[in-house]
Design an enzyme around this catalytic site. Structure first.
Site, PDB file in Angstrom:
ATOM      1  N   ARG A   1      64.795  81.902  42.230  1.00  0.00           N
ATOM      2  CA  ARG A   1      65.810  81.890  41.152  1.00  0.00           C
ATOM      3  C   ARG A   1      65.827  83.273  40.490  1.00  0.00           C
ATOM      4  NH1 ARG A   1      66.089  76.157  40.105  1.00  0.00           N
ATOM      5  NH2 ARG A   1      68.198  76.240  39.328  1.00  0.00           N
TER       6      ARG A   1
ATOM      7  N   GLN B   1      70.998  85.127  42.721  1.00  0.00           N
ATOM      8  CA  GLN B   1      71.813  84.216  41.905  1.00  0.00           C
ATOM      9  C   GLN B   1      73.015  83.635  42.668  1.00  0.00           C
ATOM     10  OE1 GLN B   1      72.782  86.152  38.221  1.00  0.00           O
ATOM     11  NE2 GLN B   1      71.616  84.637  37.073  1.00  0.00           N
TER      12      GLN B   1
ATOM     13  N   ASP C   1      72.168  80.580  44.854  1.00  0.00           N
ATOM     14  CA  ASP C   1      71.406  79.511  44.204  1.00  0.00           C
ATOM     15  C   ASP C   1      72.129  78.161  44.293  1.00  0.00           C
ATOM     16  OD1 ASP C   1      69.945  77.898  42.541  1.00  0.00           O
ATOM     17  OD2 ASP C   1      69.873  79.297  40.863  1.00  0.00           O
TER      18      ASP C   1
ATOM     19  N   SER D   1      71.420  75.516  41.515  1.00  0.00           N
ATOM     20  CA  SER D   1      72.206  75.654  40.279  1.00  0.00           C
ATOM     21  C   SER D   1      73.638  75.175  40.485  1.00  0.00           C
ATOM     22  CB  SER D   1      72.225  77.112  39.802  1.00  0.00           C
ATOM     23  OG  SER D   1      70.983  77.441  39.250  1.00  0.00           O
TER      24      SER D   1
ATOM     25  N   TYR E   1      60.471  77.988  34.811  1.00  0.00           N
ATOM     26  CA  TYR E   1      60.400  76.525  34.937  1.00  0.00           C
ATOM     27  C   TYR E   1      59.451  75.959  33.899  1.00  0.00           C
ATOM     28  CZ  TYR E   1      62.828  76.558  39.413  1.00  0.00           C
ATOM     29  OH  TYR E   1      63.770  76.698  40.399  1.00  0.00           O
TER      30      TYR E   1
HETATM   31  P1  NAD Z   1      64.690  71.729  36.382  1.00  0.00           P
HETATM   32  O1  NAD Z   1      65.694  70.905  37.106  1.00  0.00           O
HETATM   33  O2  NAD Z   1      63.394  72.053  37.039  1.00  0.00           O
HETATM   34  O3  NAD Z   1      64.346  70.999  34.985  1.00  0.00           O
HETATM   35  C1  NAD Z   1      65.355  70.653  34.065  1.00  0.00           C
HETATM   36  C2  NAD Z   1      64.884  70.863  32.666  1.00  0.00           C
HETATM   37  O4  NAD Z   1      63.884  69.888  32.322  1.00  0.00           O
HETATM   38  C3  NAD Z   1      64.232  72.218  32.387  1.00  0.00           C
HETATM   39  O5  NAD Z   1      64.962  72.903  31.389  1.00  0.00           O
HETATM   40  C4  NAD Z   1      62.825  71.866  31.912  1.00  0.00           C
HETATM   41  O6  NAD Z   1      62.348  72.757  30.918  1.00  0.00           O
HETATM   42  C5  NAD Z   1      63.044  70.479  31.358  1.00  0.00           C
HETATM   43  N1  NAD Z   1      61.818  69.699  31.181  1.00  0.00           N
HETATM   44  C6  NAD Z   1      60.724  69.590  31.969  1.00  0.00           C
HETATM   45  N2  NAD Z   1      59.801  68.782  31.438  1.00  0.00           N
HETATM   46  C7  NAD Z   1      60.319  68.333  30.262  1.00  0.00           C
HETATM   47  C8  NAD Z   1      59.845  67.449  29.252  1.00  0.00           C
HETATM   48  N3  NAD Z   1      58.656  66.871  29.327  1.00  0.00           N
HETATM   49  N4  NAD Z   1      60.639  67.225  28.187  1.00  0.00           N
HETATM   50  C9  NAD Z   1      61.857  67.802  28.089  1.00  0.00           C
HETATM   51  N5  NAD Z   1      62.369  68.646  29.013  1.00  0.00           N
HETATM   52  C10 NAD Z   1      61.598  68.903  30.088  1.00  0.00           C
HETATM   53  O7  NAD Z   1      65.327  73.060  35.827  1.00  0.00           O
HETATM   54  P2  NAD Z   1      66.535  73.948  36.359  1.00  0.00           P
HETATM   55  O8  NAD Z   1      67.789  73.465  35.826  1.00  0.00           O
HETATM   56  O9  NAD Z   1      66.405  74.077  37.827  1.00  0.00           O
HETATM   57  O10 NAD Z   1      66.177  75.318  35.645  1.00  0.00           O
HETATM   58  C11 NAD Z   1      64.821  75.777  35.577  1.00  0.00           C
HETATM   59  C12 NAD Z   1      64.739  77.134  34.934  1.00  0.00           C
HETATM   60  O11 NAD Z   1      65.241  78.108  35.811  1.00  0.00           O
HETATM   61  C13 NAD Z   1      65.513  77.273  33.632  1.00  0.00           C
HETATM   62  O12 NAD Z   1      64.767  78.119  32.788  1.00  0.00           O
HETATM   63  C14 NAD Z   1      66.753  77.984  34.059  1.00  0.00           C
HETATM   64  O13 NAD Z   1      67.339  78.706  33.006  1.00  0.00           O
HETATM   65  C15 NAD Z   1      66.186  78.894  35.118  1.00  0.00           C
HETATM   66  N6  NAD Z   1      67.188  79.347  36.074  1.00  0.00           N
HETATM   67  C16 NAD Z   1      67.267  80.686  36.347  1.00  0.00           C
HETATM   68  C17 NAD Z   1      68.220  81.134  37.238  1.00  0.00           C
HETATM   69  C18 NAD Z   1      68.332  82.601  37.584  1.00  0.00           C
HETATM   70  O14 NAD Z   1      67.899  83.430  36.827  1.00  0.00           O
HETATM   71  N7  NAD Z   1      68.914  82.936  38.712  1.00  0.00           N
HETATM   72  C19 NAD Z   1      69.050  80.247  37.877  1.00  0.00           C
HETATM   73  C20 NAD Z   1      68.927  78.901  37.599  1.00  0.00           C
HETATM   74  C21 NAD Z   1      67.976  78.457  36.702  1.00  0.00           C
END
Ligand code: NAD
Length: 378
Positions: free
Chosen positions: A122, A127, A130, A133, A229
């Site tokens: 990620r 990006q 991805d 996403s 994460y």
């Molecule tokens: P994910 O599907 O792994 O998880 C979804 C959300 O659940 C996350 O925000 C996580 O913090 C939350 N979570 C986990 N345990 C929890 C709990 N006990 N209580 C409440 N919430 C909880 O996450 P995702 O959507 O795949 O994204 C993961 C991270 O990656 C995020 O920080 C996102 O911003 C980042 N991201 C970065 C890029 C990039 O830079 N290219 C792209 C996509 C996502």
């Protein structure tokens, strides 16, 4: 070099790995693209649309597979399709290598090379590739529409000659990609929205969408890893999270949950007691069903009614928006292929910071460290 797309094996899967705009780009990269006849139909794409941009259409699956260098798919193809590929052929798809490592053995025994979309880092450079996403964006949007359709009330506040209808109150648990899109969608529909996440950084994103962030004192705990994460939090933090959520749930018409911790069962955030405190007619859409669910009463893939509170845990919401889901995924794949292919030829540079990590299996050898560990390969 031939890139091939087949009909997806699961009859309920409506997405297709490539759409015509991407085929056009790939043909311009000097490769041939072959599509199994009818592969795009569930996503409302005709064979003729593919043909018009230079793809070859064939109904002869075995012939298509035998001449394939790169097979693109949404989900892991069935064993019959894998058996038709030549050794050394490349497969790119959502392969679930860490969730279902045993299912990778078929690819290994057939001497294939497999890139898993889930393993693409990620990072900023990756990006545009991805796929997680892309699909999470669609899932977050559709989860709110699903809830809106199943609730006995409307989302927006309306002032009518018959009086005022109050806005719905929506709670989104987990503010990653899907959760943030759910917040944005619920706000567009006029709901009052609250969001919760263990990562402090998520608070800013939630507020920027016009929702309130439910604050919980994490006691200085490190809740985010270097990749952004969530980390697994202590049982004490989980207990306090559940209490906070239960109090909020009693006021809420709809909860959408999307909390996940990579490689772990989804955290239980909505307890049985919290559900029993919710209003009759309230709806929970649990998006973490594939990793066990965020609600204690969730049954993945099913609909549960607990004293008038409905709990849904759909397992493939992205497929219910097949045209746009395919379009985004197809762009992700094409972007990934643009670093695998140079001047019409394969250029597998495993030192590349995307190609290396994204490879699960290379010529029949498991290479991803967590996959190797899961399969007890040293
Ligand atoms: P994910 O599907 O792994 O998880 C979804 C959300 O659940 C996350 O925000 C996580 O913090 C939350 N979570 C986990 N345990 C929890 C709990 N006990 N209580 C409440 N919430 C909880 O996450 P995702 O959507 O795949 O994204 C993961 C991270 O990656 C995020 O920080 C996102 O911003 C980042 N991201 C970065 C890029 C990039 O830079 N290219 C792209 C996509 C996502």
């Amino acid at each position: 070099m031939q890139i091939t797309v087949l009909k997806e094996k699961d009859a309920n899967e409506a997405r297709v790995a490539l759409v015509p705009e991407s085929v056009k780009k790939l043909v311009a990269m000097n490769v041939s693209v072959a599509i199994e006849s009818g592969a795009g139909l569930p996503a409302s794409i005709n064979d003729a649309d593919f043909e018009a941009v230079g793809a070859t259409i064939s109904a002869d699956r075995q012939h298509l597979l035998a001449s394939t260098d790169i097979l693109l798919a949404v989900n892991r193809p069935g064993d019959d399709a894998l058996a038709g590929l030549k050794r050394g052929a490349i497969l790119v798809a959502f392969l679930r290598p860490l969730d279902e490592p045993k299912r990778m053995e078929e690819l290994i025994s057939r001497g294939l090379t497999a890139f898993a979309i889930e393993l693409i880092p990620r990072t900023t450079r990756a990006q545009s590739m991805d796929g997680l996403s892309s699909m999470a964006t669609i899932v977050g949007y559709k989860a709110v529409l699903m809830a809106a359709e199943r609730m006995p009330r409307m989302f927006p506040m309306l002032t009518t000659a018959a009086g005022t209808v109050p806005p719905a109150r929506v709670l989104i648990l987990g503010a990653g990609v899907a959760g943030l899109q759910a917040i944005a969608t619920a706000r567009r529909l006029g709901a009052i929205v609250e969001g919760f996440d263990v990562r402090a950084a998520a608070g800013e994103a939630v507020r920027s969408l016009g929702a309130r962030f439910l604050e919980l004192d994490m006691g200085g705990a490190q809740t985010e890893d270097a990749g952004g994460y969530a980390r697994e939090v202590t049982e004490e933090i989980m207990e306090r999270s559940r209490d906070l959520i239960a109090n909020q749930a009693a006021l809420t018409d709809c909860i959408v949950t999307s909390a996940q911790v990579p490689g772990r069962r989804a955290p239980i955030l909505v307890t049985e007691k919290a559900v029993s405190g919710m209003k009759r007619g309230a709806v929970i859409v649990d998006l973490a069903g594939s990793t066990g669910g965020n609600c204690a009463l969730t049954r993945p893939g099913e609909e549960v009614d607990v004293n008038g509170v409905k709990i849904f845990a759909p397992l493939n919401l992205a497929s219910t928006v097949p045209l746009h889901a395919s379009q985004l995924y197809s762009r992700n794949l094409t972007s990934f292929l643009s670093i695998l292919i140079k001047e019409g030829q394969l250029n597998l540079d495993f030192n590349d910071d995307i190609i290396g990590p994204a490879c699960a299996v290379h010529q029949g050898q498991a290479v991803e460290p967590r996959l190797k560990a899961a399969l007890s390969i040293s």
